[in-house]
Design an enzyme around this catalytic site. Structure first.
Site, short mmCIF file in Angstrom:
data_model
loop_
_atom_site.label_atom_id
_atom_site.label_comp_id
_atom_site.label_asym_id
_atom_site.label_seq_id
_atom_site.Cartn_x
_atom_site.Cartn_y
_atom_site.Cartn_z
N ALA A 1 0.84 -1.20 0.00
CA ALA A 1 0.00 0.00 0.00
C ALA A 1 0.87 1.25 0.00
CB ALA A 1 -0.92 -0.02 1.22
N VAL B 1 5.03 -4.32 -4.04
CA VAL B 1 5.93 -4.13 -2.90
C VAL B 1 7.22 -3.47 -3.38
CG1 VAL B 1 4.96 -6.05 -1.59
CG2 VAL B 1 6.90 -6.45 -3.12
N THR C 1 11.17 -2.71 -4.13
CA THR C 1 12.28 -3.52 -4.67
C THR C 1 13.56 -2.67 -4.61
OG1 THR C 1 11.58 -2.74 -6.86
CG2 THR C 1 10.88 -4.95 -6.23
N GLU D 1 4.45 -0.10 -13.71
CA GLU D 1 3.76 1.17 -13.49
C GLU D 1 4.65 2.32 -13.97
OE1 GLU D 1 0.57 1.79 -12.72
OE2 GLU D 1 1.37 3.67 -13.43
N PHE D 2 4.07 3.21 -14.79
CA PHE D 2 4.84 4.33 -15.33
C PHE D 2 4.46 5.67 -14.71
CE2 PHE D 2 5.14 1.08 -18.68
CZ PHE D 2 6.51 1.06 -18.88
N ASN E 1 13.06 4.09 -17.49
CA ASN E 1 13.63 4.92 -16.43
C ASN E 1 15.08 5.30 -16.75
OD1 ASN E 1 11.41 5.26 -14.92
ND2 ASN E 1 11.99 3.88 -13.25
N LEU F 1 15.01 8.12 -19.30
CA LEU F 1 14.60 9.40 -18.72
C LEU F 1 15.74 10.01 -17.91
CD1 LEU F 1 10.98 8.46 -17.58
CD2 LEU F 1 11.58 10.10 -19.36
N CYS G 1 13.32 5.59 -7.63
CA CYS G 1 13.36 4.72 -8.82
C CYS G 1 14.57 4.85 -9.72
CB CYS G 1 12.11 4.95 -9.65
SG CYS G 1 10.61 4.48 -8.79
N ARG H 1 12.67 9.87 -0.67
CA ARG H 1 13.68 8.83 -0.88
C ARG H 1 14.71 9.28 -1.92
NH1 ARG H 1 9.71 3.77 -1.76
NH2 ARG H 1 8.51 5.41 -2.78
#
Ligand SMILES: NC(=O)c1ccc[n+]([C@@H]2O[C@H](COP(=O)([O-])OP(=O)(O)OC[C@H]3O[C@@H](n4cnc5c(N)ncnc54)[C@H](O)[C@@H]3O)[C@@H](O)[C@H]2O)c1
Length: 454
Positions: free
Chosen positions: A11, A90, A92, A161-162, A224, A227, A276, A346
């Protein structure tokens, strides 16, 4: 197969918003988000103005769907059992120990999820990888599921997910594309179709791309990396601009007007942050090394190295401006989140710049409109190489409650997150008579605020 019950494990920044949007757009499907952290579940069930994730528009979506067909629960076994489709969302993170430490993805949470799914499933299920995973992880998940459960058929899909934090809800409403990777078998293709049917409730069919599992897994890491590469490319040129008298903004504009290049992700900045980019590129580097592709690995590694260089360069500019001595100097750190419109800090550039300035003797006055005092102090403990003792924290790290308080009586102001409120058109810095720094150096008055992160 029509899906009526979805369970999402995790979540967090991805699981919460993505499931809230699926629930909003598919009122005929029950969507239950579970997490091993009961405090997080409690917060998702709590007041809308203090959900664990801050995203513009998220509270409204949760407000509409929660209690109708969107639920947050800490009953992991019961909800795994009930669902026909289970999303794994979750974390990673980068591995911190063992083989591949500092580079490879730590798959312990994914593996724990797979074990739980195997343990509590009593009927066939479609498992969807929502987390960003190294290519061929689906193989490992399948092994775990088959080792720990018999007679149940699990079909594994990759659906990376983008979304970008800060614009997550808009991104989910109007995705550039939805990528779904599945096995080329009949049951694999049926599972792909079941997921396509969910997305077509609000995403046009032509935006839904189906591929094999490996292409889908790798496409997320590659996106990623591409980018982040643009950010490091423009940042590497910002230093050349400083040496030659060229202007980085003019350069960005001139380059970006070429339709083959385009204007996005071409703003010089203090460097990207967030959970990410760095971890996904390091993961890509590790994969390339694993397959013996050393030149390819080195090429992508350079993107992270330039990012570190840019963060250091920024901190050094401030220090140099005070002749290398920050003892007795007070510096306002404006922004702690890794980019505007999120409470996620983060890997934020601010954490690293603040650490360097603190190490040089500065007293920090930190302000961010959305990151809490507790999170800021936790980040200091978690990310800084040398953790300051409690007396040092008390004397030299002040978390301020307003922009005015942060800028009061400081020697320099470092703007590290692109919050609207920090822009010169919205806040009058002149009255503080401090030196203001942005991603490239001292700015006398008007400053550009750069978008940090992804
Ligand atoms: N944050 C982003 O912008 C973003 C965007 C795209 C993809 N991703 C990817 O999505 C994944 C999730 O990222 P995030 O930012 O949402 O992470 P997060 O840390 O915000 O959330 C992960 C959640 O999973 C829970 N969890 C971990 N192990 C569990 C288990 N075994 N059982 C139940 N709950 C468990 C944690 O308690 C946590 O709440 C990562 O792989 C990330 O790379 C993130």
């Amino acid at each position: 197969m029509q899906i009526k019950n979805i369970c999402c494990i995790g979540a967090g920044y991805v699981g919460g918003p993505t499931m809230a949007v699926i629930a909003l757009k598919c009122p005929h499907i029950s969507v239950i988000v579970v997490d091993s952290n009961p405090d997080k579940i409690k917060a998702w069930n709590g007041p809308l103005d203090s959900l664990p994730v801050y995203e513009p528009g998220l509270a409204e979506v949760v407000g509409e769907a929660r209690g109708r067909n969107l639920f947050f629960s800490d009953d992991i076994p019961g909800n795994i059992e009930k669902a026909e489709m289970i999303f794994m969302a979750v974390n990673t993170p980068t591995k911190t120990e063992g083989e591949g430490a500092g580079m490879a993805a730590d798959l312990r949470y994914i593996k724990a999820c797979a074990k739980d799914i195997a343990k509590y499933s009593k009927s066939n299920k479609i498992i969807v990888e929502k987390s960003t995973l190294p290519v061929r992880t689906a193989e490992k998940i399948k092994e775990i599921l088959e080792e720990n459960s018999s007679k149940i058929h699990f079909e594994i899909l990759s659906n990376p997910e983008f979304l970008a934090e800060g614009t997550a809800i808009q991104d989910l409403f109007k995705s550039d594309r939805i990528l779904i990777g599945g096995d080329e078998t009949e049951s694999g293709q049926n599972a792909v179709q079941a997921l396509v049917d969910i997305y077509t409730n609000w995403i046009p069919k032509e935006k839904i791309l189906t591929t094999n599992v490996w292409s889908s897994e790798l496409a997320k890491l590659a996106s990623n990396a591409m980018l982040a590469q643009r950010i490091s490319s423009i940042n590497s040129l910002s230093v050349l601009c400083e040496k030659t008298g060229a202007n980085i903004d003019e350069l960005s504009k001139a380059i970006g007007m070429d339709h083959r290049i385009g204007p996005h992700f071409l703003k010089a900045s203090v460097g990207f942050g967030g959970s990410c980019f760095q971890k996904d590129i390091l993961n890509l580097v590790y994969l390339c090394k694993y397959y013996g592709l050393d030149e390819v690995a080195e090429y992508w590694h350079q993107v992270v190295k330039i990012n570190d260089y840019q963060k250091n360069r920024f901190a050094e500019k401030i220090t140099d401006n005070f002749d290398g001595d920050l003892n007795g100097k007070q510096i306002a750190i404006l922004g702690w989140a890794f980019k505007a419109n999120t409470n996620d800090s983060r890997e934020s550039a601010a954490i690293y710049v603040a650490e360097k300035l603190f190490d040089e003797g500065a007293t920090l006055k930190i302000y961010d409109p959305m990151v809490t005092k507790t999170s800021i102090l936790n980040d200091v403990q978690f990310y800084w190489k040398e953790i300051p003792d409690s007396i040092e924290v008390q004397n030299r790290i002040h978390i301020e409650m307003s922009l005015e308080d942060a800028c009061e009586k400081v020697d320099a102001i470092a703007i590290l997150t692109g919050w609207e409120a920090f822009k010169t058109k919205n806040f009058n810095y002149d009255r503080f008579q401090s030196k203001i720094f942005d991603g490239r150096g001292i700015i006398k008055e008007a400053i550009n605020i750069y978008t940090l992160g992804k």
